[in-house]
Design an enzyme around this catalytic site. Structure first.
Site, PDB file in Angstrom:
ATOM      1  CB  CYS A  68       7.965 -21.540  79.027  1.00 38.05           C
ATOM      2  SG  CYS A  68       7.749 -21.110  77.300  1.00 38.05           S
ATOM      3  CG  HIS A 112      10.885 -24.702  79.097  1.00 39.05           C
ATOM      4  ND1 HIS A 112       9.826 -25.238  78.402  1.00 39.05           N
ATOM      5  CD2 HIS A 112      11.114 -23.474  78.561  1.00 39.05           C
ATOM      6  CE1 HIS A 112       9.429 -24.362  77.496  1.00 39.05           C
ATOM      7  NE2 HIS A 112      10.200 -23.289  77.566  1.00 39.05           N
ATOM      8  CG  ASN A 118       9.312 -23.361  73.843  1.00 41.03           C
ATOM      9  OD1 ASN A 118       8.512 -23.975  74.559  1.00 41.03           O
ATOM     10  ND2 ASN A 118       9.810 -22.185  74.169  1.00 41.03           N
TER      11      ASN A 118
HETATM   12  C1  LIG Z   1      15.450 -16.752  69.397  1.00 41.06           C
HETATM   13  C2  LIG Z   1      16.883 -17.210  69.423  1.00 41.06           C
HETATM   14  C3  LIG Z   1      16.993 -18.654  68.973  1.00 41.06           C
HETATM   15  C4  LIG Z   1      17.711 -16.349  68.466  1.00 41.06           C
HETATM   16  O1  LIG Z   1      19.068 -16.740  68.541  1.00 41.06           O
HETATM   17  P1  LIG Z   1      20.189 -15.632  68.757  1.00 41.06           P
HETATM   18  O2  LIG Z   1      21.464 -16.361  68.762  1.00 41.06           O
HETATM   19  O3  LIG Z   1      19.841 -14.825  69.966  1.00 41.06           O
HETATM   20  O4  LIG Z   1      20.050 -14.794  67.439  1.00 41.06           O
HETATM   21  P2  LIG Z   1      19.860 -13.223  67.283  1.00 41.06           P
HETATM   22  O5  LIG Z   1      18.476 -12.833  67.557  1.00 41.06           O
HETATM   23  O6  LIG Z   1      20.979 -12.532  68.025  1.00 41.06           O
HETATM   24  O7  LIG Z   1      20.149 -13.080  65.727  1.00 41.06           O
HETATM   25  C5  LIG Z   1      21.438 -13.296  65.164  1.00 41.06           C
HETATM   26  C6  LIG Z   1      21.333 -13.084  63.678  1.00 41.06           C
HETATM   27  O8  LIG Z   1      20.594 -14.169  63.097  1.00 41.06           O
HETATM   28  C7  LIG Z   1      19.479 -13.642  62.365  1.00 41.06           C
HETATM   29  N1  LIG Z   1      18.359 -14.576  62.483  1.00 41.06           N
HETATM   30  C8  LIG Z   1      17.339 -14.548  63.384  1.00 41.06           C
HETATM   31  N2  LIG Z   1      16.534 -15.582  63.161  1.00 41.06           N
HETATM   32  C9  LIG Z   1      17.039 -16.284  62.132  1.00 41.06           C
HETATM   33  C10 LIG Z   1      16.659 -17.450  61.467  1.00 41.06           C
HETATM   34  N3  LIG Z   1      15.554 -18.135  61.813  1.00 41.06           N
HETATM   35  N4  LIG Z   1      17.421 -17.894  60.448  1.00 41.06           N
HETATM   36  C11 LIG Z   1      18.526 -17.232  60.081  1.00 41.06           C
HETATM   37  N5  LIG Z   1      18.934 -16.122  60.686  1.00 41.06           N
HETATM   38  C12 LIG Z   1      18.217 -15.646  61.692  1.00 41.06           C
HETATM   39  C13 LIG Z   1      19.206 -12.296  62.967  1.00 41.06           C
HETATM   40  O9  LIG Z   1      18.536 -11.462  62.056  1.00 41.06           O
HETATM   41  C14 LIG Z   1      20.594 -11.809  63.285  1.00 41.06           C
HETATM   42  O10 LIG Z   1      21.180 -11.327  62.116  1.00 41.06           O
HETATM   43  P3  LIG Z   1      22.149 -10.036  62.128  1.00 41.06           P
HETATM   44  O11 LIG Z   1      23.311 -10.450  63.000  1.00 41.06           O
HETATM   45  O12 LIG Z   1      22.480  -9.870  60.704  1.00 41.06           O
HETATM   46  O13 LIG Z   1      21.336  -8.949  62.727  1.00 41.06           O
HETATM   47  C15 LIG Z   1      17.495 -17.077  70.856  1.00 41.06           C
HETATM   48  O14 LIG Z   1      17.650 -15.718  71.156  1.00 41.06           O
HETATM   49  C16 LIG Z   1      16.669 -17.716  71.909  1.00 41.06           C
HETATM   50  O15 LIG Z   1      16.563 -18.937  71.983  1.00 41.06           O
HETATM   51  N6  LIG Z   1      16.128 -16.903  72.831  1.00 41.06           N
HETATM   52  C17 LIG Z   1      15.396 -17.397  73.980  1.00 41.06           C
HETATM   53  C18 LIG Z   1      14.162 -18.080  73.545  1.00 41.06           C
HETATM   54  C19 LIG Z   1      13.346 -18.537  74.691  1.00 41.06           C
HETATM   55  O16 LIG Z   1      13.860 -19.133  75.587  1.00 41.06           O
HETATM   56  N7  LIG Z   1      12.072 -18.203  74.563  1.00 41.06           N
HETATM   57  C20 LIG Z   1      10.997 -18.612  75.331  1.00 41.06           C
HETATM   58  C21 LIG Z   1      11.187 -18.609  76.745  1.00 41.06           C
HETATM   59  S1  LIG Z   1      10.423 -20.014  77.139  1.00 41.06           S
END
Ligand SMILES: CC(C)(COP(=O)(O)OP(=O)(O)OC[C@H]1O[C@@H](n2cnc3c(N)ncnc32)[C@H](O)[C@@H]1OP(=O)(O)O)[C@@H](O)C(=O)NCCC(=O)NCCS
Length: 329
Positions: free
Chosen positions: A116, A256, A286
């Site tokens: 990214c 970004h 993204n």
């Molecule tokens: C991916 C992302 C959106 C997930 O959000 P988060 O707040 O970290 O969520 P978590 O992974 O902690 O999951 C929280 C809960 O939601 C659930 N969950 C995950 N994806 C889900 C979805 N699409 N819909 C509903 N629930 C979801 C998980 O299973 C978890 O459930 P649990 O608490 O029962 O285990 C976030 O971590 C993120 O943006 N990360 C960075 C991404 C990034 O910058 N990536 C590229 C770099 S360029």
């Protein structure tokens, strides 16, 4: 004689027509619009549909419109830097494929892979050829067909990514505008948290890798989030401090678009007020290398000559960085 800077003299973008909404994702995986919106800020993303189409096909309309806007032909381009994580093929470079498609016969080119952060790495690289006097016109493209490596059975990743591309032209500027400074970083500590398991030389494609879904982007979201939220914010603040810039000196913060919460953290850390923060994540998600040039394209008409822009990114690798530039037109 005043120093030559590499200035962006034209920008254009392209997103494919197909809109993948949160509602449609609800039919593919166990998710819902409310979760996606509050956790990421994303409402919809664009998907490139059609057999045999790749990332170069996202770039062609962006580049052709850019050349038309600037009133130049493809043969005037000296260098093409194609920043992408989803090249058309492992080889040859998508830059070569694009050159052929747009009819750039005088250019050399290469692909740049920094996930990214790729577009920022590409801008910094391209600017060196302008500042040294080696080249007069460098095309930097950021684009990805993320749908080609997204697993639409994995709710943790498929809600994030979209397809799109943007392109800028770099030319010499002796008025003090253009790319002024950059801070760019890489750290292999990020490999376990965000990668593609197979398809490279350590694990070439096989029936087994395909059956195990190993050709899709693998991400440990929480770990990536923690690194991204601090590093992207810190590096943007660092480039501002290094150049004696206060928040009120910044006309636009161009982050970004990975997650609205990471964007907000970067805005808070730099003190740039919300109306100066460019955000289109709700419409495109993204697009990896595409996010920053797509933002520049959509906000181009609001920019004024001499505006201070801070670009900031974080991505797989890990890679991250920030660029300070003065808009040139
Ligand atoms: C991916 C992302 C959106 C997930 O959000 P988060 O707040 O970290 O969520 P978590 O992974 O902690 O999951 C929280 C809960 O939601 C659930 N969950 C995950 N994806 C889900 C979805 N699409 N819909 C509903 N629930 C979801 C998980 O299973 C978890 O459930 P649990 O608490 O029962 O285990 C976030 O971590 C993120 O943006 N990360 C960075 C991404 C990034 O910058 N990536 C590229 C770099 S360029």
């Amino acid at each position: 004689m005043s120093k030559i800077h590499a200035a962006i003299t034209a920008v254009h973008g392209y997103v494919p027509d197909y809109v993948l909404t949160n509602k449609e994702l609800e039919t593919l995986v166990d998710t819902n619009d409310e979760w996606i919106t509050t956790r990421t800020g994303i409402k919809e993303r664009r998907i490139l549909k059609g057999e045999g189409l790749g990332t170069s096909d996202l770039a062609v309309p962006a580049v052709e419109a850019l050349l038309k806007k600037r009133g130049i032909t493809a043969n005037e381009i000296d260098l093409i830097i194609f920043c992408t994580t989803t090249p058309d093929r492992v080889f040859p470079a998508t830059a070569n494929i694009l050159a052929e498609k747009i009819g750039a016969k005088e250019a050399w080119g290469f692909d740049l892979q920094a996930a990214c952060s790729g577009f920022l790495f590409g801008l910094a690289t391209g600017s060196q050829f302008i500042e040294s006097g080696k080249h007069k016109k460098v095309l930097v493209i950021g684009g990805d067909k993320m749908s080609s490596i997204t697993n639409y059975k994995d709710r943790a990743t498929c809600i994030i990514f979209g397809d799109g591309a943007g392109a800028v032209l770099l030319e010499p500027n002796d008025e003090g505008n253009g790319i002024i400074d950059s801070i760019l970083k890489s750290d292999g500590v990020g490999v376990p948290y965000l990668h593609q398991k197979a398809g490279g030389s350590i694990r070439p494609a096989s029936h087994e890798t395909v059956d195990a879904d190993e050709h899709f982007a693998y991400q440990e979201g929480q770990a990536v989030f923690k690194f991204a939220v601090t590093n992207m914010a810190d590096v943007a603040a660092e480039v501002m401090e290094k150049n004696n810039l206060q928040s009120e000196d910044i006309a636009w913060l161009v982050p970004h678009q990975a997650n609205k919460r990471i964007i907000d953290a970067t805005a808070n850390r730099t003190g740039v007020s919300p109306e100066k923060v460019i955000i289109n994540i709700e419409r495109y998600g993204n697009t990896t290398n595409g996010t920053i040039p797509l933002c520049l394209w959509e906000w181009e008409s609001k920019f004024k000559k001499g505006d201070n822009l801070i670009l900031a990114a974080f991505g797989g690798g890990f890679t991250w960085g920030s660029i300070y530039l003065k808009w040139a037109y």
